[in-house]
Design a protein around this motif. Structure first.
Motif, PDB file in Angstrom:
ATOM      1  N   ALA A 176       0.798  -1.221   0.000  1.00  0.00           N
ATOM      2  CA  ALA A 176       0.000   0.000   0.000  1.00  0.00           C
ATOM      3  C   ALA A 176       0.838   1.282   0.000  1.00  0.00           C
ATOM      4  CB  ALA A 176      -0.963  -0.021   1.194  1.00  0.00           C
ATOM      5  N   PRO A 177       1.796   1.469   0.932  1.00  0.00           N
ATOM      6  CA  PRO A 177       2.582   2.712   0.863  1.00  0.00           C
ATOM      7  C   PRO A 177       3.435   2.803  -0.395  1.00  0.00           C
ATOM      8  CG  PRO A 177       2.805   1.651   3.011  1.00  0.00           C
ATOM      9  CD  PRO A 177       2.155   0.670   2.101  1.00  0.00           C
ATOM     10  N   LEU A 178       3.915   1.655  -0.878  1.00  0.00           N
ATOM     11  CA  LEU A 178       4.689   1.670  -2.119  1.00  0.00           C
ATOM     12  C   LEU A 178       3.826   2.152  -3.284  1.00  0.00           C
ATOM     13  CD1 LEU A 178       6.651  -1.693  -1.763  1.00  0.00           C
ATOM     14  CD2 LEU A 178       7.575   0.615  -1.565  1.00  0.00           C
ATOM     15  N   ILE A 179       2.597   1.628  -3.362  1.00  0.00           N
ATOM     16  CA  ILE A 179       1.685   2.083  -4.401  1.00  0.00           C
ATOM     17  C   ILE A 179       1.353   3.560  -4.197  1.00  0.00           C
ATOM     18  CG2 ILE A 179      -0.638   1.826  -5.352  1.00  0.00           C
ATOM     19  CD1 ILE A 179      -0.501  -1.121  -4.694  1.00  0.00           C
ATOM     20  N   GLY A 180       1.070   3.927  -2.931  1.00  0.00           N
ATOM     21  CA  GLY A 180       0.761   5.323  -2.646  1.00  0.00           C
ATOM     22  C   GLY A 180       1.895   6.254  -3.044  1.00  0.00           C
ATOM     23  N   GLY A 181       3.133   5.863  -2.711  1.00  0.00           N
ATOM     24  CA  GLY A 181       4.284   6.687  -3.068  1.00  0.00           C
ATOM     25  C   GLY A 181       4.442   6.817  -4.573  1.00  0.00           C
ATOM     26  N   GLN A 182       4.196   5.726  -5.308  1.00  0.00           N
ATOM     27  CA  GLN A 182       4.321   5.778  -6.765  1.00  0.00           C
ATOM     28  C   GLN A 182       3.183   6.571  -7.398  1.00  0.00           C
ATOM     29  OE1 GLN A 182       7.065   4.745  -8.366  1.00  0.00           O
ATOM     30  NE2 GLN A 182       7.756   4.353  -6.261  1.00  0.00           N
ATOM     31  N   VAL A 183       1.967   6.448  -6.839  1.00  0.00           N
ATOM     32  CA  VAL A 183       0.843   7.234  -7.352  1.00  0.00           C
ATOM     33  C   VAL A 183       1.150   8.728  -7.245  1.00  0.00           C
ATOM     34  CG1 VAL A 183      -1.565   7.888  -6.924  1.00  0.00           C
ATOM     35  CG2 VAL A 183      -0.922   5.478  -6.946  1.00  0.00           C
ATOM     36  N   LEU A 184       1.804   9.123  -6.139  1.00  0.00           N
ATOM     37  CA  LEU A 184       2.125  10.536  -5.931  1.00  0.00           C
ATOM     38  C   LEU A 184       3.171  11.051  -6.921  1.00  0.00           C
ATOM     39  CD1 LEU A 184       2.203  10.729  -2.022  1.00  0.00           C
ATOM     40  CD2 LEU A 184       0.381  11.429  -3.585  1.00  0.00           C
ATOM     41  N   ARG A 185       3.848  10.160  -7.612  1.00  0.00           N
ATOM     42  CA  ARG A 185       4.799  10.593  -8.638  1.00  0.00           C
ATOM     43  C   ARG A 185       4.084  11.040  -9.911  1.00  0.00           C
ATOM     44  NH1 ARG A 185      10.137   8.412  -7.825  1.00  0.00           N
ATOM     45  NH2 ARG A 185      10.435   8.417 -10.095  1.00  0.00           N
ATOM     46  N   PHE A 186       2.845  10.560 -10.088  1.00  0.00           N
ATOM     47  CA  PHE A 186       2.116  10.850 -11.326  1.00  0.00           C
ATOM     48  C   PHE A 186       0.804  11.595 -11.083  1.00  0.00           C
ATOM     49  CE2 PHE A 186       4.508   6.881 -11.802  1.00  0.00           C
ATOM     50  CZ  PHE A 186       5.342   7.230 -12.853  1.00  0.00           C
ATOM     51  N   ALA A 187       0.333  11.630  -9.831  1.00  0.00           N
ATOM     52  CA  ALA A 187      -0.930  12.297  -9.531  1.00  0.00           C
ATOM     53  C   ALA A 187      -0.841  12.905  -8.139  1.00  0.00           C
ATOM     54  CB  ALA A 187      -2.096  11.295  -9.603  1.00  0.00           C
ATOM     55  N   ASP A 188      -1.848  13.673  -7.768  1.00  0.00           N
ATOM     56  CA  ASP A 188      -1.868  14.220  -6.421  1.00  0.00           C
ATOM     57  C   ASP A 188      -2.532  13.221  -5.483  1.00  0.00           C
ATOM     58  OD1 ASP A 188      -4.553  14.390  -6.964  1.00  0.00           O
ATOM     59  OD2 ASP A 188      -4.672  16.573  -6.884  1.00  0.00           O
ATOM     60  N   TRP A 189      -2.826  13.648  -4.269  1.00  0.00           N
ATOM     61  CA  TRP A 189      -3.353  12.737  -3.258  1.00  0.00           C
ATOM     62  C   TRP A 189      -4.702  12.142  -3.655  1.00  0.00           C
ATOM     63  CZ3 TRP A 189      -8.036  13.905  -0.928  1.00  0.00           C
ATOM     64  CH2 TRP A 189      -8.492  15.229  -1.070  1.00  0.00           C
ATOM     65  N   ARG A 190      -5.454  12.832  -4.519  1.00  0.00           N
ATOM     66  CA  ARG A 190      -6.757  12.305  -4.932  1.00  0.00           C
ATOM     67  C   ARG A 190      -6.604  11.017  -5.735  1.00  0.00           C
ATOM     68  NH1 ARG A 190     -10.451  16.304  -3.810  1.00  0.00           N
ATOM     69  NH2 ARG A 190      -9.549  18.389  -3.553  1.00  0.00           N
ATOM     70  N   GLY A 191      -5.486  10.892  -6.431  1.00  0.00           N
ATOM     71  CA  GLY A 191      -5.246   9.680  -7.190  1.00  0.00           C
ATOM     72  C   GLY A 191      -5.176   8.444  -6.315  1.00  0.00           C
ATOM     73  N   VAL A 192      -4.757   8.613  -5.046  1.00  0.00           N
ATOM     74  CA  VAL A 192      -4.697   7.485  -4.117  1.00  0.00           C
ATOM     75  C   VAL A 192      -6.097   6.913  -3.901  1.00  0.00           C
ATOM     76  CG1 VAL A 192      -4.137   6.788  -1.760  1.00  0.00           C
ATOM     77  CG2 VAL A 192      -2.628   8.374  -2.989  1.00  0.00           C
ATOM     78  N   PHE A 193      -7.089   7.793  -3.748  1.00  0.00           N
ATOM     79  CA  PHE A 193      -8.458   7.326  -3.532  1.00  0.00           C
ATOM     80  C   PHE A 193      -9.056   6.724  -4.802  1.00  0.00           C
ATOM     81  CE2 PHE A 193      -8.109  10.278   0.084  1.00  0.00           C
ATOM     82  CZ  PHE A 193      -8.540   9.426   1.092  1.00  0.00           C
ATOM     83  N   VAL A 194      -8.620   7.199  -5.973  1.00  0.00           N
ATOM     84  CA  VAL A 194      -9.068   6.579  -7.212  1.00  0.00           C
ATOM     85  C   VAL A 194      -8.588   5.128  -7.277  1.00  0.00           C
ATOM     86  CG1 VAL A 194      -8.871   6.637  -9.721  1.00  0.00           C
ATOM     87  CG2 VAL A 194      -9.186   8.768  -8.461  1.00  0.00           C
ATOM     88  N   LEU A 196      -7.801   3.242  -4.686  1.00  0.00           N
ATOM     89  CA  LEU A 196      -8.538   2.499  -3.662  1.00  0.00           C
ATOM     90  C   LEU A 196      -9.945   2.130  -4.135  1.00  0.00           C
ATOM     91  CD1 LEU A 196      -7.597   4.324  -0.329  1.00  0.00           C
ATOM     92  CD2 LEU A 196      -7.161   1.933  -0.898  1.00  0.00           C
ATOM     93  N   THR A 197     -10.568   3.011  -4.906  1.00  0.00           N
ATOM     94  CA  THR A 197     -11.889   2.698  -5.459  1.00  0.00           C
ATOM     95  C   THR A 197     -11.809   1.484  -6.373  1.00  0.00           C
ATOM     96  OG1 THR A 197     -12.530   5.036  -5.362  1.00  0.00           O
ATOM     97  CG2 THR A 197     -13.817   3.603  -6.803  1.00  0.00           C
ATOM     98  N   GLY A 198     -10.763   1.436  -7.198  1.00  0.00           N
ATOM     99  CA  GLY A 198     -10.581   0.275  -8.072  1.00  0.00           C
ATOM    100  C   GLY A 198     -10.327  -0.997  -7.296  1.00  0.00           C
ATOM    101  N   VAL A 199      -9.502  -0.911  -6.251  1.00  0.00           N
ATOM    102  CA  VAL A 199      -9.219  -2.079  -5.418  1.00  0.00           C
ATOM    103  C   VAL A 199     -10.504  -2.584  -4.757  1.00  0.00           C
ATOM    104  CG1 VAL A 199      -8.028  -2.872  -3.337  1.00  0.00           C
ATOM    105  CG2 VAL A 199      -6.815  -1.459  -5.010  1.00  0.00           C
ATOM    106  N   GLY A 200     -11.309  -1.650  -4.221  1.00  0.00           N
ATOM    107  CA  GLY A 200     -12.562  -2.038  -3.582  1.00  0.00           C
ATOM    108  C   GLY A 200     -13.531  -2.693  -4.548  1.00  0.00           C
TER     109      GLY A 200
END
Length: 438
Positions: A176-194, A196-200
């Motif tokens: 999870a933090p690894l994915i979160g850290g990589q998401v932040l390289r290409f998007a802002d914090w909102r991308g993390v919830f996007v 998570l929506t897919g995972v759910g």
């Protein structure tokens, strides 16, 4: 409180198939598909760390983006955790009455919708509100997963299965933090919830297709709210069950104090990047997984569970003392490596403490697994939610609050184990008998 079993029998106890009877044919069939069941239940128990840990590297960014202080943004973690605590208290008894499958699917659908809305939240207040809803709905996964394990397994076999689940659920804090850290390289914090929506969404579809009902109609409770409350009151009247519940709850608070404070401690105080923080967080989770597997594969069935649990609590307590001494400067100015080492040892010990407290408590409650699972989860998440804001009470420039909260919670956990569980007593019957009627 008495040490005998809680007075929690539902009205169906008079049926020919009592909860303590041998496993029914449908449950044996479920065991034959245990690999799929393991992955499904592992995904459900991984939901809380996915919901919180993927978001951790983004906390400093959310603080800046929403123009809110760190203490306010930490409430987004607290809200999610509090929601999971309260949601389990409701959904657990519901699963005892209506079965495991329907409440689980409804909760997962609401979780996906709430997570999608979090990605659009324009203010900290709105984000906190929908994180609460996300937690309330996500509680269905974690509480029903434990109840399903109790439906399918017993004794040492249940303890082994809980340790096996940690192989999957413990991987979530790594990924999870690894994915979160990589998401932040290409998007802002909102991308993390996007994400998570897919995972759910994927997890909801997997549950729908891969997890059948594990609680037969003849084993379900037939009462309403009053019956559920009497069941929980009876469970809490069992001193030993309450002892294991509180032991696990305060141990979880130690863990969540680390989860809540470590982004600021590691990144703001010790200057690590989001990617470095993610790697360190993942390394700690590897330790938790490895120790959990040692517990399940080597210790369970060979060493009494209470002895193993006592060793785990002693390690947690020692690590918390070391962290506090380092944070207060007793050893002079220390760098990131000593702090990270102490946190690694503390997290690894959780691989013993958490599965064994769950197993020991649920062994006593075959007649009310959903309600017992709810109390276990609610106590853990509620105490964790209380501990979360305390770790930031002195600001972002000191690790002392985190270390102090961890030490206090570790002491309380060990005290509950010694005073209420009284591990030196040999209990011949691990399962608390249910009375004949309501």
């Amino acid at each position: 409180m008495s040490e005998r079993g809680p007075a929690t029998a539902p009205s169906h106890d008079s049926s020919p198939e009592s909860p303590s009877a041998p496993t029914t044919a449908p449950l044996k069939a479920a065991r034959r598909t245990s690999l799929l069941v393991t992955f499904v239940l592992g995904g459900l128990t991984a939901l809380p760390p996915l919901s919180m840990d993927m978001y951790l590297p983004a906390l400093p960014q959310v603080t800046d983006a929403l123009h809110s202080p760190a203490a306010t943004i930490q409430l987004t973690l607290t809200a999610c955790l509090a929601g999971m605590a309260l949601g389990q208290l409701v959904i657990g008894p519901m699963s005892d009455k209506w079965g495991r499958r329907r409440p689980l699917l409804v909760g997962m659908v609401v979780y996906v919708l709430a997570t999608a809305i979090c990605a659009l939240a324009p203010t900290a207040e709105l984000l906190i509100s929908f994180r609460l809803l996300q937690g309330l709905a996500g509680a269905a996964g974690v509480v029903i997963a434990r109840a399903v394990v109790r439906d399918l397994y017993d004794g040492d076999e249940m303890a082994r299965f809980f340790s096996t689940l940690m192989l999957i659920s413990g991987a979530a804090p790594i990924v999870a933090p690894l994915i979160g850290g990589q998401v932040l390289r290409f998007a802002d914090w909102r991308g993390v919830f996007v994400v998570l929506t897919g995972v759910g969404t994927v997890l909801t579809l997997t549950v729908w297709r891969g997890l059948g009902e594990t609680l037969p109609p003849e084993r379900r409770h037939t009462g309403g709210v009053g019956s559920a409350l009497r069941t929980m009151r009876g469970l809490l009247g069992d001193r030993v069950f309450t002892g294991y519940t509180l032991t696990g709850g305060f141990a979880f608070a130690v863990l969540f104090s680390y989860i809540s404070a470590s982004p600021f401690v590691v990144q703001e105080i010790y200057g690590a990047s989001p990617q470095t923080f993610s790697l360190l967080f993942g390394l700690n989770s590897v330790g938790l997984i490895l120790v959990g597997q040692i517990n399940g594969k080597l210790l369970v069935g060979r060493v009494r569970l209470d002895k193993v649990l006592a060793v785990g609590l002693a390690v947690v307590l020692s690590s918390a003392v070391s962290l506090l001494l380092m944070a207060t400067g007793v050893f002079g100015e220390v760098g990131l490596i000593p702090i990270a080492t102490a946190l690694f040892v503390l997290m690894s010990a959780m691989g013993i403490v958490l599965p064994n407290t769950n197993a020991q408590a649920l062994m006593r409650t075959p007649h009310a697994a959903g309600s017992a699972s709810a109390l276990l989860g609610t106590s853990s998440f509620l105490v964790g939610a209380i501990a979360s804001p305390l770790v930031g009470i002195a600001g972002e420039d000191t690790a002392v609050p985190m270390a102090l909260v961890q030490l206090v919670c570790a002491v309380l956990s060990a005290s509950c184990f010694l005073v209420l569980c009284q591990p030196w007593q040999q209990r011949d019957a691990q399962t608390a008998p249910a009375p004949a009627g309501d």
